[in-house]
Design an enzyme around this catalytic site. Structure first.
Site, PDB file in Angstrom:
ATOM      1  N   HIS A   1     -36.129-103.995   4.033  1.00  0.00           N
ATOM      2  CA  HIS A   1     -35.757-105.278   4.644  1.00  0.00           C
ATOM      3  C   HIS A   1     -34.289-105.563   4.304  1.00  0.00           C
ATOM      4  O   HIS A   1     -33.819-105.220   3.219  1.00  0.00           O
ATOM      5  CB  HIS A   1     -36.665-106.395   4.107  1.00  0.00           C
TER       6      HIS A   1
ATOM      7  N   GLY B   1     -39.783-114.483  10.170  1.00  0.00           N
ATOM      8  CA  GLY B   1     -39.593-115.002   8.820  1.00  0.00           C
ATOM      9  C   GLY B   1     -39.953-116.475   8.762  1.00  0.00           C
ATOM     10  O   GLY B   1     -41.122-116.861   8.702  1.00  0.00           O
ATOM     11  N   GLY B   2     -38.935-117.335   8.832  1.00  0.00           N
ATOM     12  CA  GLY B   2     -39.106-118.782   8.651  1.00  0.00           C
ATOM     13  C   GLY B   2     -40.249-119.386   9.461  1.00  0.00           C
ATOM     14  O   GLY B   2     -41.034-120.188   8.935  1.00  0.00           O
TER      15      GLY B   2
ATOM     16  N   ASN C   1     -43.277-112.538   7.720  1.00  0.00           N
ATOM     17  CA  ASN C   1     -42.746-112.212   6.393  1.00  0.00           C
ATOM     18  C   ASN C   1     -42.432-113.526   5.682  1.00  0.00           C
ATOM     19  O   ASN C   1     -41.496-114.220   6.057  1.00  0.00           O
ATOM     20  CB  ASN C   1     -41.473-111.362   6.555  1.00  0.00           C
ATOM     21  N   TRP C   2     -43.229-113.833   4.663  1.00  0.00           N
ATOM     22  CA  TRP C   2     -43.049-115.123   3.978  1.00  0.00           C
ATOM     23  C   TRP C   2     -41.924-115.101   2.948  1.00  0.00           C
ATOM     24  O   TRP C   2     -41.585-116.144   2.393  1.00  0.00           O
ATOM     25  CB  TRP C   2     -44.358-115.523   3.281  1.00  0.00           C
ATOM     26  N   LYS C   3     -41.400-113.941   2.644  1.00  0.00           N
ATOM     27  CA  LYS C   3     -40.344-113.825   1.621  1.00  0.00           C
ATOM     28  C   LYS C   3     -40.828-114.498   0.316  1.00  0.00           C
ATOM     29  O   LYS C   3     -42.005-114.409   0.003  1.00  0.00           O
ATOM     30  CB  LYS C   3     -39.036-114.429   2.125  1.00  0.00           C
TER      31      LYS C   3
ATOM     32  N   GLU D   1     -32.785-108.076   3.277  1.00  0.00           N
ATOM     33  CA  GLU D   1     -32.538-108.786   2.009  1.00  0.00           C
ATOM     34  C   GLU D   1     -32.673-107.822   0.828  1.00  0.00           C
ATOM     35  O   GLU D   1     -31.968-107.954  -0.178  1.00  0.00           O
ATOM     36  CB  GLU D   1     -33.496-109.985   1.896  1.00  0.00           C
TER      37      GLU D   1
ATOM     38  N   GLU E   1     -34.030-105.440  12.958  1.00  0.00           N
ATOM     39  CA  GLU E   1     -33.668-106.793  12.523  1.00  0.00           C
ATOM     40  C   GLU E   1     -32.164-106.861  12.306  1.00  0.00           C
ATOM     41  O   GLU E   1     -31.671-106.522  11.219  1.00  0.00           O
ATOM     42  CB  GLU E   1     -34.384-107.123  11.209  1.00  0.00           C
TER      43      GLU E   1
HETATM   44  C1  PEP Z   1     -37.271-111.689   8.375  1.00  0.00           C
HETATM   45  O1  PEP Z   1     -37.312-112.090   7.243  1.00  0.00           O
HETATM   46  O2  PEP Z   1     -37.667-110.529   8.584  1.00  0.00           O
HETATM   47  C2  PEP Z   1     -36.782-112.555   9.451  1.00  0.00           C
HETATM   48  C3  PEP Z   1     -36.640-112.041  10.638  1.00  0.00           C
HETATM   49  O3  PEP Z   1     -36.474-113.870   9.129  1.00  0.00           O
HETATM   50  P1  PEP Z   1     -36.194-115.110  10.142  1.00  0.00           P
HETATM   51  O4  PEP Z   1     -37.234-115.040  11.230  1.00  0.00           O
HETATM   52  O5  PEP Z   1     -36.302-116.327   9.304  1.00  0.00           O
HETATM   53  O6  PEP Z   1     -34.828-114.880  10.713  1.00  0.00           O
END
Ligand code: PEP
Length: 255
Positions: free
Chosen positions: A95, A238-239, A10-12, A97, A171
């Site tokens: 999600h 994510g990151g 997930n690149w956000k 966020e 998550e």
């Molecule tokens: C996400 O955005 O779904 C996520 C799990 O982010 P990160 O891996 O950066 O915690």
């Protein structure tokens, strides 16, 4: 039957079209991967990413959000059909966020999952508790409420039962973007709770077949332990999915 392992990124709000094309050029996936690999770029980068990756089935694409209506006066929103036309086969729904920054609730998630299934794409429903909820002993109450909100729709239940299209991502909110990772045992505990409910609501065959991914600070160094934890069928990253080398290292650990 246990679902196929899935590794999703997930690149956000990162990597515009030119950077997405660079990512695709630099991505070298291990040969003969058995996992399903998916990327969720910003919607504006989807076409550039698809073009540079080529049409092969190796990497599926998804969008990070959709609106439940098919068209109309919804400034800033995307429909499921538009996402599909641009090459998406998956859609993230709920999600943390979206829930915690943009105020989306369980009803929104339910309407979105309905729209995604109706439009022929696969929803990736994200569920997870905050740190306060966890400390109050509400893990199971929160994640089951978020799952039930979606399964409560008769249309969703029928479509999932007949078409077997649903992915769930556990998550924990306290582990997203914080560097704080749930232990493999924490992930397994939550996944087992979700699995039991999926089986009791959808029956053994369909319920066992829904992949349940773990997400929250997954990195190349902890992905192997998480991916081999009982009841963990994949990871949502994510990151660490923003860098093609680290994403490929995580994919390699999915087998
Ligand atoms: C996400 O955005 O779904 C996520 C799990 O982010 P990160 O891996 O950066 O915690």
């Amino acid at each position: 039957m246990a679902p196929r392992t899935m590794v999703a990124g997930n690149w956000k709000m990162n990597l515009g079209p030119a950077e997405a094309a660079d990512f695709a050029r630099d991505l070298t996936l291990p040969p003969s991967i058995r996992s399903e690999v998916a990327l969720f770029p910003p919607a504006l980068s989807l076409a550039a990413l698809r073009e540079e990756l080529g049409e092969g089935p190796e990497v599926a694409l998804g969008v990070q959000n959709v609106h439940w209506e098919t068209s109309g006066a919804y400034t800033g929103e995307l429909s499921v059909a538009m996402a599909a036309e641009a090459g998406a086969t998956f859609v993230l729904v709920g999600h943390s966020e979206r829930r915690h920054i943009f105020g989306e609730d369980d009803d929104d998630a339910s309407r979105k999952v309905e729209a995604v299934l109706r439009g022929g794409l696969t929803p990736v429903l994200c569920v997870g508790e905050t740190l306060e909820e966890r400390k109050r002993g509400e893990l199971s109450g929160v994640i089951l409420r978020q799952l039930e909100a979606v399964l409560a729709s008769g249309e969703v239940e029928d479509r999932i039962t007949t078409e077997a299209r649903l992915v769930v991502a556990y998550e924990p909110v306290w582990a997203i973007g914080t560097g704080e990772t749930a232990t493999p045992a924490d992930a397994s505990e939550a996944h087992r709770i979700l699995r039991e409910r999926l089986v009791s609501r959808l029956g053994d065959t369909v319920g066992q077949g829904v992949p349940i991914l773990y997400g929250g600070s997954v990195k190349p160094d902890n992905a192997g332990d998480l991916l081999s934890a009982p009841d963990v069928n994949g990871v949502l990253v994510g990151g660490a999915s923003l860098d093609p080398t680290s994403f490929a290292r995580i994919v390699a650990q999915g087998g």
